[in-house]
Design an enzyme around this catalytic site. Structure first.
Site, PDB file in Angstrom:
ATOM      1  N   HIS A 293     -33.999  36.683 -79.849  1.00  0.00           N
ATOM      2  CA  HIS A 293     -35.009  37.019 -78.847  1.00  0.00           C
ATOM      3  C   HIS A 293     -34.292  37.381 -77.550  1.00  0.00           C
ATOM      4  O   HIS A 293     -33.586  36.555 -76.967  1.00  0.00           O
ATOM      5  CB  HIS A 293     -35.927  35.820 -78.578  1.00  0.00           C
ATOM      6  CG  HIS A 293     -37.044  35.652 -79.555  1.00  0.00           C
ATOM      7  ND1 HIS A 293     -36.850  35.205 -80.840  1.00  0.00           N
ATOM      8  CD2 HIS A 293     -38.376  35.871 -79.420  1.00  0.00           C
ATOM      9  CE1 HIS A 293     -38.020  35.140 -81.461  1.00  0.00           C
ATOM     10  NE2 HIS A 293     -38.972  35.549 -80.622  1.00  0.00           N
TER      11      HIS A 293
ATOM     12  N   HIS B   5     -44.207  34.921 -86.049  1.00  0.00           N
ATOM     13  CA  HIS B   5     -43.953  33.476 -86.028  1.00  0.00           C
ATOM     14  C   HIS B   5     -44.968  32.746 -86.902  1.00  0.00           C
ATOM     15  O   HIS B   5     -46.183  32.912 -86.719  1.00  0.00           O
ATOM     16  CB  HIS B   5     -44.041  32.957 -84.599  1.00  0.00           C
ATOM     17  CG  HIS B   5     -42.932  33.439 -83.708  1.00  0.00           C
ATOM     18  ND1 HIS B   5     -41.799  32.708 -83.466  1.00  0.00           N
ATOM     19  CD2 HIS B   5     -42.781  34.604 -83.012  1.00  0.00           C
ATOM     20  CE1 HIS B   5     -40.995  33.384 -82.649  1.00  0.00           C
ATOM     21  NE2 HIS B   5     -41.572  34.543 -82.367  1.00  0.00           N
TER      22      HIS B   5
ATOM     23  N   HIS C 179     -41.057  40.648 -87.163  1.00  0.00           N
ATOM     24  CA  HIS C 179     -41.128  39.669 -86.076  1.00  0.00           C
ATOM     25  C   HIS C 179     -42.517  39.045 -86.053  1.00  0.00           C
ATOM     26  O   HIS C 179     -43.451  39.581 -85.460  1.00  0.00           O
ATOM     27  CB  HIS C 179     -40.819  40.347 -84.737  1.00  0.00           C
ATOM     28  CG  HIS C 179     -40.562  39.388 -83.618  1.00  0.00           C
ATOM     29  ND1 HIS C 179     -39.386  39.374 -82.897  1.00  0.00           N
ATOM     30  CD2 HIS C 179     -41.324  38.391 -83.099  1.00  0.00           C
ATOM     31  CE1 HIS C 179     -39.436  38.424 -81.976  1.00  0.00           C
ATOM     32  NE2 HIS C 179     -40.624  37.812 -82.078  1.00  0.00           N
TER      33      HIS C 179
ATOM     34  N   GLU D 250     -37.196  40.220 -73.327  1.00  0.00           N
ATOM     35  CA  GLU D 250     -38.666  40.117 -73.278  1.00  0.00           C
ATOM     36  C   GLU D 250     -39.073  39.683 -71.878  1.00  0.00           C
ATOM     37  O   GLU D 250     -39.568  40.478 -71.083  1.00  0.00           O
ATOM     38  CB  GLU D 250     -39.175  39.126 -74.319  1.00  0.00           C
ATOM     39  CG  GLU D 250     -40.695  38.973 -74.311  1.00  0.00           C
ATOM     40  CD  GLU D 250     -41.168  37.859 -75.238  1.00  0.00           C
ATOM     41  OE1 GLU D 250     -42.392  37.796 -75.473  1.00  0.00           O
ATOM     42  OE2 GLU D 250     -40.352  37.054 -75.711  1.00  0.00           O
TER      43      GLU D 250
ATOM     44  N   GLY E 229     -37.545  30.936 -77.582  1.00  0.00           N
ATOM     45  CA  GLY E 229     -37.864  30.066 -76.465  1.00  0.00           C
ATOM     46  C   GLY E 229     -37.691  30.816 -75.154  1.00  0.00           C
ATOM     47  O   GLY E 229     -37.315  31.978 -75.128  1.00  0.00           O
TER      48      GLY E 229
ATOM     49  N   ASP F 153     -45.827  29.670 -86.838  1.00  0.00           N
ATOM     50  CA  ASP F 153     -46.677  28.796 -86.034  1.00  0.00           C
ATOM     51  C   ASP F 153     -47.529  29.579 -85.044  1.00  0.00           C
ATOM     52  O   ASP F 153     -48.285  28.975 -84.279  1.00  0.00           O
ATOM     53  CB  ASP F 153     -45.836  27.746 -85.297  1.00  0.00           C
ATOM     54  CG  ASP F 153     -44.639  28.350 -84.580  1.00  0.00           C
ATOM     55  OD1 ASP F 153     -44.100  29.352 -85.059  1.00  0.00           O
ATOM     56  OD2 ASP F 153     -44.229  27.803 -83.534  1.00  0.00           O
TER      57      ASP F 153
ATOM     58  N   ASP G 291     -45.717  39.510 -83.651  1.00  0.00           N
ATOM     59  CA  ASP G 291     -45.264  38.331 -82.899  1.00  0.00           C
ATOM     60  C   ASP G 291     -46.096  37.108 -83.267  1.00  0.00           C
ATOM     61  O   ASP G 291     -45.674  36.298 -84.076  1.00  0.00           O
ATOM     62  CB  ASP G 291     -45.280  38.599 -81.401  1.00  0.00           C
ATOM     63  CG  ASP G 291     -44.370  37.660 -80.628  1.00  0.00           C
ATOM     64  OD1 ASP G 291     -43.577  36.936 -81.261  1.00  0.00           O
ATOM     65  OD2 ASP G 291     -44.429  37.643 -79.384  1.00  0.00           O
TER      66      ASP G 291
END
Length: 364
Positions: A206, A19, A17, A209, A179, A21, A298
């Protein structure tokens, strides 16, 4: 035996996991922003890599997932051309390998990188080019795969799911949605998940969370998720009684019984308010209860973290030894979207021998 920081740094790691970006180098952001004309946040002076990196960490350290996600305006904003995507992807591979990562699944949303005219296909191809360049330059000592993410507040999940399946033999290992969770349940994208299941394709969601048990329940029972992105709120279905005994609710028991992997990201969870501190993070109890817990970063930029940092934080908070870190690492590899024989090869030929050597070195 408690490992040293150097031993943790040298230990092989698996990352599920992360990202794309959320892991840019601040210097790269500065240079890409200058090339593209993207306006960076006002830092009150001429920005440097150090000051920009500090801004990202401080802006993300707000206790709010919504505010945390706003920082991505400035990373996604400079990732709108093929060369920029390729550079970011290549540097991602370099940074992970330098941190001891031997297998990684890196996720991003192709739909967020088309503002300058790239097609979705061109976005995926540019990222794959960067991954291929990075892996080749490192002599293949790391394996990296793409996860294509659809944004849960948009309506392109079927399109992204079809894109992921089209690239399944060219570097894409799975699908994801991400998102803000509140108000955007995964069931909105049920057609995409049903399509992926018909195609025998892997996906993670996701869930659990910023939102609670209903998000996890929908991700598993309605959508059929192979893994849970974060899943930290599963702890809400675990009761610790005054006498120390532990009782699992129906959902938590199901997740544990089915060995559904939890993609835990401790430092990110502390930043977004899903956990008060590392010592208070549910990962400690969930590991003790033998859930299929995996350890992840993350967003390395926003959380100023790495796999070494995540591991070392657990060593300090829970007194974990190398055998515990090996447990997380093998869990990660078992839970990956790589074919079974390839997973087994990395476990048997890379992870276990390296940890055996470290344990011998530590006198264990």
């Amino acid at each position: 035996m408690t490992p040293t920081l150097d031993q943790v740094r040298r230990a092989p790691k698996v990352l599920l996991h992360d990202h794309l970006d959320g892991g840019l180098r601040p210097q790269t952001i500065l240079e890409l922003a200058a090339d593209s004309g993207h306006r960076l946040p006002d830092l009150g002076a001429e920005p440097t890599a150090e000051s920009l990196g500090r801004w990202f960490a401080e802006a993300a350290d707000s206790g709010s997932l919504v505010r945390y996600l706003e920082t991505f305006d400035h990373t996604v904003g400079v990732m709108q051309t093929g060369p920029a995507l390729t550079r970011v992807a290549r540097e991602c591979v370099e940074d992970l390998a330098a941190d001891g990562v031997v297998y990684a699944e890196i996720r991003y949303a192709p739909e967020q990188h088309v503002e300058s005219g790239l097609t979705l296909e061109e976005v995926v191809a540019a990222v794959q080019e960067g991954f291929d360049e990075g892996v080749a330059a490192l002599g293949g000592r790391i394996v990296v795969r793409q996860l294509l993410t659809a944004m849960r507040h948009q309506a392109r999940s079927m399109e992204i799911a079809e894109l992921a399946v089209a690239w399944r033999d060219r570097g894409v290992a799975g699908f994801d949605i991400a998102g803000a969770e509140a108000g955007y349940p995964p069931t909105r994208h049920l057609d995409a998940f049903e399509y992926l299941q018909r195609e025998n394709f892997h996906f993670t969601i996701h869930a659990g969370e910023a939102f609670g048990l209903p998000s996890i329940w929908q991700a598993i029972q309605w959508c059929g998720a192979d893994r849970l992105g974060h899943g930290v709120r599963i702890i809400d279905d675990v009761t610790v009684h005054d006498d120390g005994s532990v009782e699992l609710g129906r959902l938590a028991a199901y997740v544990r019984d089915k060995r559904i992997p939890l993609e835990m990201c401790p430092w990110s969870n502390v930043q977004t308010g899903a956990a008060a501190s590392i010592a208070d993070h549910p990962i400690g109890l969930l590991k003790k209860l033998r859930f299929r817990v995996t350890l992840n970063t993350d967003n390395r930029l926003m959380s100023k973290t790495s796999m070494t940092h995540e591991m070392w934080s657990l060593v300090e908070a829970f007194g974990y030894g190398l055998d515990d870190l090996r447990w997380f690492t093998i869990n990660g590899m078992k839970s990956s979207f790589l074919p079974f024989d390839q997973r087994l090869a990395i476990i048997d030929d890379v992870i276990k021998p390296a940890y055996a050597a470290l344990l011998t070195e530590a006198g264990g």
